[in-house]
Design a protein around this motif. Structure first.
Motif, short mmCIF file in Angstrom:
data_model
loop_
_atom_site.label_atom_id
_atom_site.label_comp_id
_atom_site.label_asym_id
_atom_site.label_seq_id
_atom_site.Cartn_x
_atom_site.Cartn_y
_atom_site.Cartn_z
N ILE A 1 67.75 36.40 13.07
CA ILE A 1 68.71 36.32 11.78
C ILE A 1 69.10 37.63 11.70
O ILE A 1 70.21 38.22 11.50
CB ILE A 1 67.96 35.91 10.42
CG1 ILE A 1 67.79 34.32 10.62
CG2 ILE A 1 68.83 36.41 9.24
CD1 ILE A 1 67.06 33.79 9.57
N SER A 2 68.22 38.60 11.88
CA SER A 2 68.21 40.30 11.69
C SER A 2 69.36 40.58 12.50
O SER A 2 70.13 41.40 12.21
CB SER A 2 67.20 41.07 11.77
OG SER A 2 67.11 42.51 11.81
N ALA A 3 69.26 40.10 14.13
CA ALA A 3 70.08 40.56 15.13
C ALA A 3 71.66 40.08 14.27
O ALA A 3 72.79 40.66 14.88
CB ALA A 3 69.72 40.08 16.10
N SER A 4 71.83 38.66 14.07
CA SER A 4 73.07 38.08 13.58
C SER A 4 73.54 39.00 12.38
O SER A 4 74.70 39.18 12.60
CB SER A 4 72.74 36.70 13.32
OG SER A 4 72.55 35.70 14.40
N LEU A 5 72.85 39.41 11.46
CA LEU A 5 73.50 40.12 10.39
C LEU A 5 74.03 41.45 11.04
O LEU A 5 74.96 42.00 10.38
CB LEU A 5 72.11 40.24 9.27
CG LEU A 5 71.79 38.92 8.51
CD1 LEU A 5 70.53 39.32 7.49
CD2 LEU A 5 73.18 38.75 7.58
N GLU A 6 73.08 42.10 11.84
CA GLU A 6 73.61 43.48 12.39
C GLU A 6 74.94 43.00 13.02
O GLU A 6 75.89 44.10 12.96
CB GLU A 6 72.73 43.94 13.36
CG GLU A 6 72.83 45.29 14.02
CD GLU A 6 73.64 45.14 15.11
OE1 GLU A 6 74.24 46.26 15.33
OE2 GLU A 6 73.53 44.29 15.91
N ARG A 7 75.08 41.87 13.71
CA ARG A 7 76.33 41.80 14.43
C ARG A 7 77.51 41.44 13.51
O ARG A 7 78.70 41.95 13.84
CB ARG A 7 76.16 40.65 15.29
CG ARG A 7 77.50 40.16 16.21
CD ARG A 7 77.98 41.40 17.05
NE ARG A 7 79.07 40.98 17.67
CZ ARG A 7 79.86 42.08 18.23
NH1 ARG A 7 79.68 43.13 17.83
NH2 ARG A 7 81.09 41.77 18.81
N MET A 8 77.34 40.78 12.34
CA MET A 8 78.31 40.67 11.44
C MET A 8 78.65 41.94 10.78
O MET A 8 79.79 42.17 10.49
CB MET A 8 77.62 39.71 10.13
CG MET A 8 77.53 38.35 10.71
SD MET A 8 76.54 37.45 9.29
CE MET A 8 77.77 37.20 8.01
N GLY A 9 77.75 42.88 10.63
CA GLY A 9 78.06 44.22 10.21
C GLY A 9 78.85 45.16 11.02
O GLY A 9 80.05 45.56 10.77
N ASP A 10 78.76 44.84 12.29
CA ASP A 10 79.51 45.42 13.41
C ASP A 10 80.82 44.63 13.40
O ASP A 10 81.86 45.24 13.51
CB ASP A 10 78.72 45.07 14.98
CG ASP A 10 77.71 45.89 15.26
OD1 ASP A 10 77.43 46.85 14.51
OD2 ASP A 10 77.09 45.61 16.22
#
Length: 222
Positions: free
Chosen positions: A86-95
């Motif tokens: 989930i952390s990785a997906s949130l980081e990608r959403m930020g990108d």
């Protein structure tokens, strides 16, 4: 030790919600900057990505420490491993939010999108903000019913995304090559942002219900 472990899991949950809240603010600023050609808002959204990345790394380090020290099994293990994903997906959403803001900054003072598509992108941006807001609430409360609402909103984003492609490939499209590229990229960023939210919502729903509908995941990731 068990009490400490539960406190650590609660901290993981809190941090995921914190990162999601920052992503929500970022996409709100990025889409406003994109639609209004507001370079100051674009800069704010771009700068915010550093904090999102920092908190994501710190959360990953906490999760890895929990795995190493507590060696959780069964559902507790799923929670920690899911937190990393989930952390990785949130980081990608930020990108992706940053990419939208960068388009606004790059084209300033002009608007990124030709007039005939601005309404479509305004609607798409508003849906992304709604989806991000609901995702933050879901991560904060574990209200799994929100997953279905998020998927429904994502379907609307997908439909708008397809309409953008239909427009730029249509015989009546009068945009320059740069307009075509900008519209295509921006639409893809908006669509992928929502897709990542669906992916996260499915993981949270699975953790708290044990139900995993693979066909729905595949439908939203292809």
């Amino acid at each position: 030790m068990r009490e400490v472990f539960q406190q650590e899991l609660a901290e993981v949950q809190r941090r995921l919600a914190e990162i999601s809240a920052l992503v929500t603010v970022s996409i709100e600023k990025a889409t406003r900057a994109f639609n209004e050609s507001d370079v100051a808002l674009a800069e704010e959204a771009i700068t915010a990505d550093e904090q999102i990345d920092k908190l994501s790394i710190e959360l990953d380090e906490l999760a890895i420490t929990i795995l190493a020290r507590q060696q959780p099994v069964a559902r507790d293990l799923r929670i920690v491993v899911s937190a990393l994903r989930i952390s990785a997906s949130l980081e990608r959403m930020g990108d992706l939010s940053t990419h939208i803001a960068q388009l606004a900054r790059y084209r300033f003072p002009d608007k990124v999108i030709p007039k005939n598509l601005r309404g479509t992108f305004a609607e798409m941006g508003a849906l992304d903000v709604v989806i991000a807001t609901m995702l933050t609430e879901m991560l904060s409360t574990q209200d799994v019913k929100l997953a279905d609402i998020i998927r429904n909103e994502d379907d609307k984003v997908d439909a708008l995304h397809l309409s953008v492609f239909d427009a730029v490939l249509g015989a009546t499209w009068k945009g320059e090559a740069s307009d075509t590229v900008d519209a295509t990229l921006a639409s893809r960023y908006h669509e992928r942002f929502a897709d990542h939210a669906v992916s996260i919502a499915k993981k949270v729903q699975y953790l708290y219900t044990g139900e995993w509908k693979q066909e729905e995941v595949e439908a939203h990731t292809h």
